[in-house]
Design a protein around this motif. Structure first.
Motif, PDB file in Angstrom:
ATOM      1  N   ALA A 143       0.816  -1.203   0.000  1.00 42.79           N
ATOM      2  CA  ALA A 143       0.000   0.000   0.000  1.00 42.79           C
ATOM      3  C   ALA A 143       0.856   1.262   0.000  1.00 42.79           C
ATOM      4  N   GLN A 144       0.249   2.350  -0.445  1.00 43.98           N
ATOM      5  CA  GLN A 144       0.947   3.632  -0.441  1.00 43.98           C
ATOM      6  C   GLN A 144       1.319   4.019   0.987  1.00 43.98           C
ATOM      7  N   ARG A 145       2.514   4.513   1.161  1.00 44.83           N
ATOM      8  CA  ARG A 145       3.021   4.948   2.466  1.00 44.83           C
ATOM      9  C   ARG A 145       3.468   6.401   2.386  1.00 44.83           C
ATOM     10  N   ALA A 200       8.841  15.924   9.642  1.00 44.45           N
ATOM     11  CA  ALA A 200       8.081  14.873  10.332  1.00 44.45           C
ATOM     12  C   ALA A 200       6.920  15.460  11.127  1.00 44.45           C
ATOM     13  N   THR A 201       7.123  16.629  11.685  1.00 45.00           N
ATOM     14  CA  THR A 201       6.053  17.286  12.438  1.00 45.00           C
ATOM     15  C   THR A 201       4.889  17.644  11.520  1.00 45.00           C
ATOM     16  N   THR A 202       5.218  18.092  10.332  1.00 45.49           N
ATOM     17  CA  THR A 202       4.199  18.522   9.361  1.00 45.49           C
ATOM     18  C   THR A 202       3.544  17.356   8.630  1.00 45.49           C
ATOM     19  N   HIS A 203       4.351  16.421   8.153  1.00 51.88           N
ATOM     20  CA  HIS A 203       3.845  15.371   7.262  1.00 51.88           C
ATOM     21  C   HIS A 203       3.537  14.038   7.934  1.00 51.88           C
ATOM     22  N   ARG A 204       3.968  13.846   9.170  1.00 52.26           N
ATOM     23  CA  ARG A 204       3.669  12.632   9.932  1.00 52.26           C
ATOM     24  C   ARG A 204       3.925  11.357   9.129  1.00 52.26           C
ATOM     25  N   PRO A 205       5.186  11.087   8.788  1.00 51.96           N
ATOM     26  CA  PRO A 205       5.488   9.899   7.976  1.00 51.96           C
ATOM     27  C   PRO A 205       5.182   8.604   8.717  1.00 51.96           C
ATOM     28  N   GLU A 212      10.588  -5.571   1.885  1.00 52.81           N
ATOM     29  CA  GLU A 212      10.017  -6.158   3.106  1.00 52.81           C
ATOM     30  C   GLU A 212       9.505  -5.075   4.046  1.00 52.81           C
ATOM     31  N   LEU A 213      10.285  -4.017   4.203  1.00 52.74           N
ATOM     32  CA  LEU A 213       9.904  -2.929   5.113  1.00 52.74           C
ATOM     33  C   LEU A 213       8.659  -2.207   4.633  1.00 52.74           C
ATOM     34  N   LEU A 214       8.506  -2.051   3.326  1.00 53.81           N
ATOM     35  CA  LEU A 214       7.335  -1.375   2.787  1.00 53.81           C
ATOM     36  C   LEU A 214       6.055  -2.194   2.986  1.00 53.81           C
TER      37      LEU A 214
END
Length: 143
Positions: free
Chosen positions: A24-26, A65-70, A137-139
């Protein structure tokens, strides 16, 4: 689908055989002071439908990371000013990315470096050059 290769001048390379297999899209944040390596990896991730932000230093990583929340952060360890270990700690503690998957990208893969990665809050430690099957694998990991 034919294989796709991306590589930077540092020799880091990634090859994917099938984009459909990455799941899925991440929302992905890539942090590496080597702009060519970061941009090549980001382009590849975008080609597979992921929402990617790329930054080149620790302070920018915290802001992004604060803005986009990965959901997934691919983070180089060896960076000037603020290394990846400090960035990982701050992503967990200050930014609150407790559920995000943090992946250390490093030229060092020994036990000591893997231990330091775990202690800093990384979920995984991947050595450069990046192995495409490991990233795949991580994705696929559930968030």
């Amino acid at each position: 689908m034919k294989a796709t290769d991306a590589s930077g001048p540092d020799g880091a390379s990634v090859a994917w055989e099938n984009s459909a297999s990455v799941g899925a899209q991440r929302r992905i944040l890539i942090v590496d002071d080597n702009r060519d390596a970061a941009d090549a990896l980001a382009e590849l991730m975008r080609d597979f439908g992921h929402d990617v932000s790329t930054v080149h230093d620790g302070r920018s990583a915290l802001e992004s990371a604060t803005t986009h929340r990965p959901e997934l952060v691919l983070l180089d360890i060896s960076m000037p000013e603020m290394d990846g270990f400090e960035v990982a700690r701050r992503l967990r503690e200050e930014v609150g990315l407790r559920d995000a998957i943090l992946v250390a990208l490093s030229g060092y893969g020994g036990d000591r470096h893997r231990r330091l990665s775990r202690e800093a809050g990384f979920d995984h430690h991947v050595t450069k050059p990046v192995d495409a099957s490991k990233l795949e694998e991580l994705l696929k990991l559930p968030l």
